[in-house]
Design a protein around this motif. Sequence first.
Motif, PDB file in Angstrom:
ATOM      1  N   ASP A 180     -99.041 -33.198  81.033  1.00 23.02           N
ATOM      2  CA  ASP A 180    -100.411 -33.484  80.643  1.00 23.02           C
ATOM      3  C   ASP A 180    -101.235 -32.200  80.538  1.00 23.02           C
ATOM      4  N   ALA A 181    -101.079 -31.296  81.502  1.00 23.29           N
ATOM      5  CA  ALA A 181    -101.818 -30.027  81.481  1.00 23.29           C
ATOM      6  C   ALA A 181    -101.395 -29.176  80.282  1.00 23.29           C
ATOM      7  N   LEU A 182    -100.100 -29.154  79.988  1.00 23.48           N
ATOM      8  CA  LEU A 182     -99.628 -28.395  78.818  1.00 23.48           C
ATOM      9  C   LEU A 182    -100.203 -28.979  77.530  1.00 23.48           C
ATOM     10  N   ARG A 183    -100.235 -30.300  77.423  1.00 27.96           N
ATOM     11  CA  ARG A 183    -100.815 -30.946  76.236  1.00 27.96           C
ATOM     12  C   ARG A 183    -102.288 -30.552  76.086  1.00 27.96           C
ATOM     13  N   LYS A 184    -102.990 -30.477  77.200  1.00 30.85           N
ATOM     14  CA  LYS A 184    -104.409 -30.089  77.154  1.00 30.85           C
ATOM     15  C   LYS A 184    -104.566 -28.664  76.631  1.00 30.85           C
ATOM     16  N   VAL A 185    -103.703 -27.755  77.080  1.00 31.16           N
ATOM     17  CA  VAL A 185    -103.790 -26.370  76.615  1.00 31.16           C
ATOM     18  C   VAL A 185    -103.470 -26.288  75.123  1.00 31.16           C
ATOM     19  N   TYR A 186    -102.412 -26.984  74.689  1.00 31.33           N
ATOM     20  CA  TYR A 186    -102.077 -26.974  73.260  1.00 31.33           C
ATOM     21  C   TYR A 186    -103.191 -27.614  72.431  1.00 31.33           C
ATOM     22  N   GLY A 187    -103.807 -28.667  72.951  1.00 32.86           N
ATOM     23  CA  GLY A 187    -104.927 -29.292  72.251  1.00 32.86           C
ATOM     24  C   GLY A 187    -106.115 -28.361  72.146  1.00 32.86           C
ATOM     25  N   GLN A 188    -106.409 -27.660  73.233  1.00 35.28           N
ATOM     26  CA  GLN A 188    -107.503 -26.684  73.229  1.00 35.28           C
ATOM     27  C   GLN A 188    -107.201 -25.559  72.241  1.00 35.28           C
ATOM     28  N   PHE A 189    -105.955 -25.117  72.199  1.00 34.96           N
ATOM     29  CA  PHE A 189    -105.526 -24.089  71.247  1.00 34.96           C
ATOM     30  C   PHE A 189    -105.775 -24.570  69.814  1.00 34.96           C
ATOM     31  N   ASP A 190    -105.341 -25.794  69.509  1.00 36.64           N
ATOM     32  CA  ASP A 190    -105.553 -26.342  68.164  1.00 36.64           C
ATOM     33  C   ASP A 190    -107.037 -26.395  67.820  1.00 36.64           C
ATOM     34  N   ASP A 191    -107.865 -26.826  68.780  1.00 36.61           N
ATOM     35  CA  ASP A 191    -109.314 -26.888  68.544  1.00 36.61           C
ATOM     36  C   ASP A 191    -109.897 -25.508  68.285  1.00 36.61           C
ATOM     37  N   HIS A 212    -109.487 -18.719  79.963  1.00 41.04           N
ATOM     38  CA  HIS A 212    -110.554 -19.349  80.757  1.00 41.04           C
ATOM     39  C   HIS A 212    -110.280 -20.846  80.942  1.00 41.04           C
ATOM     40  N   PHE A 213    -109.737 -21.487  79.906  1.00 29.83           N
ATOM     41  CA  PHE A 213    -109.404 -22.902  80.006  1.00 29.83           C
ATOM     42  C   PHE A 213    -108.304 -23.122  81.049  1.00 29.83           C
ATOM     43  N   VAL A 214    -107.298 -22.249  81.054  1.00 28.15           N
ATOM     44  CA  VAL A 214    -106.223 -22.337  82.047  1.00 28.15           C
ATOM     45  C   VAL A 214    -106.816 -22.176  83.446  1.00 28.15           C
ATOM     46  N   ARG A 215    -107.723 -21.242  83.589  1.00 24.61           N
ATOM     47  CA  ARG A 215    -108.383 -21.041  84.893  1.00 24.61           C
ATOM     48  C   ARG A 215    -109.112 -22.314  85.340  1.00 24.61           C
ATOM     49  N   SER A 216    -109.773 -22.978  84.403  1.00 23.65           N
ATOM     50  CA  SER A 216    -110.488 -24.211  84.760  1.00 23.65           C
ATOM     51  C   SER A 216    -109.501 -25.292  85.206  1.00 23.65           C
ATOM     52  N   LEU A 217    -108.332 -25.358  84.590  1.00 22.51           N
ATOM     53  CA  LEU A 217    -107.316 -26.323  85.019  1.00 22.51           C
ATOM     54  C   LEU A 217    -106.833 -26.009  86.434  1.00 22.51           C
TER      55      LEU A 217
END
Length: 114
Positions: free
Chosen positions: A44-55, A79-84
């Motif tokens: 789930d966390a990896l999907r969030k990072v890939y989604g953020q990357f796409d955005d 920064h997004f990874v840090r927030s996770l």
Amino acid sequence: MLLKSTTRHVHIFTAEVKNNELIPSEQALTLDIDPDNELVWSEDALRKVYGQFDDLVESYSGADLTEYNLRRIGSDLEHFVRSLLQCGEIGYNLDSRVLNYSMGLPQVVSKSTD
């Protein structure tokens, strides 16, 4: 020409991966998350990072693909990874070859003994 952005936990290349090699491409970006396995990831966390990357890539649609823009995307992703990490969705890999708490000291949740 191969452009890249590398932060501690996010590597972005203007390339495609073929036969485990980076082949420069002006049409593709390749994302390598946590190449040194310093963090423990859920799907789930990896999907969030890939989604953020796409955005983030979409937000630069139409802009020139420059090293500066690529670094901005990489920095925003770091920064997004840090927030996770800070909200507990991912954690430090204590079996990593190097323990580097570059995103802050690990959080320990105390358990109450009622």
